[in-house]
Design an enzyme around this catalytic site. Sequence first.
Site, PDB file in Angstrom:
ATOM      1  N   GLU A  40      99.423  67.234   2.204  1.00 50.02           N
ATOM      2  CA  GLU A  40      99.994  67.169   0.854  1.00 50.02           C
ATOM      3  C   GLU A  40      99.404  66.042   0.017  1.00 50.02           C
ATOM      4  O   GLU A  40      99.199  64.933   0.490  1.00 50.02           O
ATOM      5  CB  GLU A  40     101.504  66.992   0.971  1.00 50.02           C
ATOM      6  CG  GLU A  40     102.245  67.050  -0.344  1.00 50.02           C
ATOM      7  CD  GLU A  40     103.700  67.389  -0.127  1.00 50.02           C
ATOM      8  OE1 GLU A  40     104.010  68.587   0.033  1.00 50.02           O
ATOM      9  OE2 GLU A  40     104.523  66.468  -0.089  1.00 50.02           O
ATOM     10  N   LYS A  50     100.436  63.692  -2.822  1.00 48.53           N
ATOM     11  CA  LYS A  50     101.730  63.240  -3.372  1.00 48.53           C
ATOM     12  C   LYS A  50     101.624  61.767  -3.741  1.00 48.53           C
ATOM     13  O   LYS A  50     101.378  60.924  -2.894  1.00 48.53           O
ATOM     14  CB  LYS A  50     102.797  63.486  -2.297  1.00 48.53           C
ATOM     15  CG  LYS A  50     104.105  62.798  -2.502  1.00 48.53           C
ATOM     16  CD  LYS A  50     105.252  63.510  -1.812  1.00 48.53           C
ATOM     17  CE  LYS A  50     105.562  62.987  -0.434  1.00 48.53           C
ATOM     18  NZ  LYS A  50     106.836  63.518   0.092  1.00 48.53           N
ATOM     19  N   LYS A  65     103.619  72.830  -4.944  1.00 51.72           N
ATOM     20  CA  LYS A  65     104.856  72.215  -4.439  1.00 51.72           C
ATOM     21  C   LYS A  65     105.642  71.713  -5.631  1.00 51.72           C
ATOM     22  O   LYS A  65     105.247  70.770  -6.305  1.00 51.72           O
ATOM     23  CB  LYS A  65     104.476  71.079  -3.488  1.00 51.72           C
ATOM     24  CG  LYS A  65     105.649  70.332  -2.895  1.00 51.72           C
ATOM     25  CD  LYS A  65     106.480  71.190  -1.968  1.00 51.72           C
ATOM     26  CE  LYS A  65     106.111  70.999  -0.521  1.00 51.72           C
ATOM     27  NZ  LYS A  65     106.432  69.665  -0.058  1.00 51.72           N
ATOM     28  N   GLU A  87     111.859  77.317   1.798  1.00 50.02           N
ATOM     29  CA  GLU A  87     112.342  76.092   2.450  1.00 50.02           C
ATOM     30  C   GLU A  87     113.828  76.165   2.777  1.00 50.02           C
ATOM     31  O   GLU A  87     114.640  76.494   1.925  1.00 50.02           O
ATOM     32  CB  GLU A  87     112.073  74.896   1.534  1.00 50.02           C
ATOM     33  CG  GLU A  87     112.552  73.574   2.107  1.00 50.02           C
ATOM     34  CD  GLU A  87     112.091  72.402   1.272  1.00 50.02           C
ATOM     35  OE1 GLU A  87     110.866  72.209   1.136  1.00 50.02           O
ATOM     36  OE2 GLU A  87     112.949  71.682   0.750  1.00 50.02           O
ATOM     37  N   ASN A  93     112.858  71.834   6.258  1.00 53.86           N
ATOM     38  CA  ASN A  93     112.716  70.475   5.719  1.00 53.86           C
ATOM     39  C   ASN A  93     113.591  69.524   6.528  1.00 53.86           C
ATOM     40  O   ASN A  93     114.805  69.673   6.572  1.00 53.86           O
ATOM     41  CB  ASN A  93     113.101  70.446   4.239  1.00 53.86           C
ATOM     42  CG  ASN A  93     112.651  69.150   3.565  1.00 53.86           C
ATOM     43  OD1 ASN A  93     112.238  68.205   4.252  1.00 53.86           O
ATOM     44  ND2 ASN A  93     112.715  69.096   2.253  1.00 53.86           N
ATOM     45  N   GLU A 119     108.570  70.492   8.040  1.00 53.69           N
ATOM     46  CA  GLU A 119     108.268  69.725   6.833  1.00 53.69           C
ATOM     47  C   GLU A 119     108.962  68.363   6.831  1.00 53.69           C
ATOM     48  O   GLU A 119     110.147  68.284   7.144  1.00 53.69           O
ATOM     49  CB  GLU A 119     108.791  70.435   5.577  1.00 53.69           C
ATOM     50  CG  GLU A 119     108.321  71.838   5.334  1.00 53.69           C
ATOM     51  CD  GLU A 119     108.968  72.416   4.063  1.00 53.69           C
ATOM     52  OE1 GLU A 119     108.687  73.569   3.740  1.00 53.69           O
ATOM     53  OE2 GLU A 119     109.769  71.706   3.409  1.00 53.69           O
ATOM     54  N   SER A 120     108.239  67.355   6.401  1.00 50.86           N
ATOM     55  CA  SER A 120     108.780  66.020   6.068  1.00 50.86           C
ATOM     56  C   SER A 120     108.989  65.098   7.272  1.00 50.86           C
ATOM     57  O   SER A 120     109.465  65.537   8.328  1.00 50.86           O
ATOM     58  CB  SER A 120     110.110  66.095   5.315  1.00 50.86           C
ATOM     59  OG  SER A 120     109.983  66.861   4.145  1.00 50.86           O
TER      60      SER A 120
HETATM   61  O1  LIG Z   1     105.854  63.050   2.702  1.00 49.20           O
HETATM   62  P1  LIG Z   1     106.429  63.728   3.890  1.00 49.20           P
HETATM   63  O2  LIG Z   1     107.655  63.057   4.438  1.00 49.20           O
HETATM   64  O3  LIG Z   1     105.375  63.951   4.953  1.00 49.20           O
HETATM   65  O4  LIG Z   1     106.945  65.174   3.412  1.00 49.20           O
HETATM   66  C1  LIG Z   1     106.062  66.164   2.901  1.00 49.20           C
HETATM   67  C2  LIG Z   1     106.869  67.340   2.317  1.00 49.20           C
HETATM   68  O5  LIG Z   1     107.586  67.935   3.354  1.00 49.20           O
HETATM   69  C3  LIG Z   1     107.811  66.867   1.203  1.00 49.20           C
HETATM   70  O6  LIG Z   1     107.023  66.339   0.193  1.00 49.20           O
HETATM   71  C4  LIG Z   1     108.690  67.981   0.647  1.00 49.20           C
HETATM   72  C5  LIG Z   1     109.304  68.954   1.359  1.00 49.20           C
HETATM   73  N1  LIG Z   1     110.003  69.769   0.566  1.00 49.20           N
HETATM   74  C6  LIG Z   1     109.882  69.345  -0.700  1.00 49.20           C
HETATM   75  C7  LIG Z   1     110.409  69.875  -1.895  1.00 49.20           C
HETATM   76  C8  LIG Z   1     110.058  69.269  -3.063  1.00 49.20           C
HETATM   77  C9  LIG Z   1     109.272  68.124  -3.087  1.00 49.20           C
HETATM   78  C10 LIG Z   1     108.741  67.585  -1.914  1.00 49.20           C
HETATM   79  C11 LIG Z   1     109.047  68.210  -0.714  1.00 49.20           C
END
Ligand SMILES: O=P(O)(O)OC[C@@H](O)[C@@H](O)c1c[nH]c2ccccc12
Length: 259
Positions: A56, A58, A118, A167, A188, A218-219
Amino acid sequence: MSVLGQILARKVTEVAERRRALPDAELAARAKDAPALRGFEAALSPPGGPTRIIAEVKRASPSAGAIDATLDAPAQARRYAEAGAAAISVLTDGPGFGGSLDDLRAVRAAVETPLLRKDFVVDAYQLLEARAAGADAALLIVAALSEDGLRRLLDRCGELGLAALVEVHDELDADVALRSGARIIGVNNRNLKTMTVNLATSERILPLLPEGVKGVAESGIRTPDDARRLRRAGAVNLLVGEALVRAADPGALVRELCG
Ligand SMILES: O=P(O)(O)OC[C@@H](O)[C@@H](O)c1c[nH]c2ccccc12
C-alpha cells in the site's frame, strides 16, 4: 459520531461536489476510454497458495497521523512492483490519508501491477472515478454500507470490470459479504471503534471463508513473524501499508514477508 461515520459523511459531501464539477455521463465516457484492466483477482493467491503481498501507498492515517508526508507515490509503487508485490493499493482519500486520484493515475503510469483504489466508497460515482483513473479493483467496506448498497456497488463493479475487495471486521460482516456474492474478502485487523489492531481477527475469520473465495489479511502486519503467524491460520494474501512505507528498504520487506 464514530471515526468511520465522520469519514462517510465527508465522503457524501465530497462526491456531491465532484459530481457537480464532472457529471456522471462525462465521467462514464472517461471510464469507457480507460486503458485495459489488469487482473486483480487472478493476481491474488488461492487458499493454500503462496504468500502474496498487496503493498500500500499511504502517506498518513487517522490512527498513525503522518507516516511519510512527502512519499513519492509512483517511486514507492515501483519499489513494490520490482520486489514482486502481487498488487498495489493506493489510498485516494485526501483529508485522512494524504492521498488522491492523482496518486492513482501516477502509479498506474509507473507500474504494470494490478491496482486497488483504497477509499471509502459510498456512491457508484467513485467506482467510475476508480476505473477512469486506472484502478483494477475497489475497496467496499461492509461496515460503511447497507446490505442493499453493498450489492448495488458489487453489481456496478462487475459492470465496470473492477474487482471488489470486500472488507469485513467480524463474522456478521463476513456473512453479509458472502451473501452478497463477494469473491475477495479482506479481514481488517483494525477495530473501527477502538482503532487498535489485533491479528487474531484474521486468524478467526479467514478460516471461515468457503473455497473459491480469496481471503486477504489487512492491517497491522509489520514483520516476517506476523506474516508467518497469519500464514499458520491460512492467510495467503497480506495487505501491508505503514510498515512498508516506514521500511528503510520496502522491497526487501516485501520479499521477507513472502517468507
Ligand atoms: O498500514 P497497515 O496497518 O499495514 O494497514 C494497511 C491497510 O490494511 C489499511 O490501510 C486499511 C485497511 N482498510 C482500510 C480502509 C480504509 C483506509 C485504510 C484501510
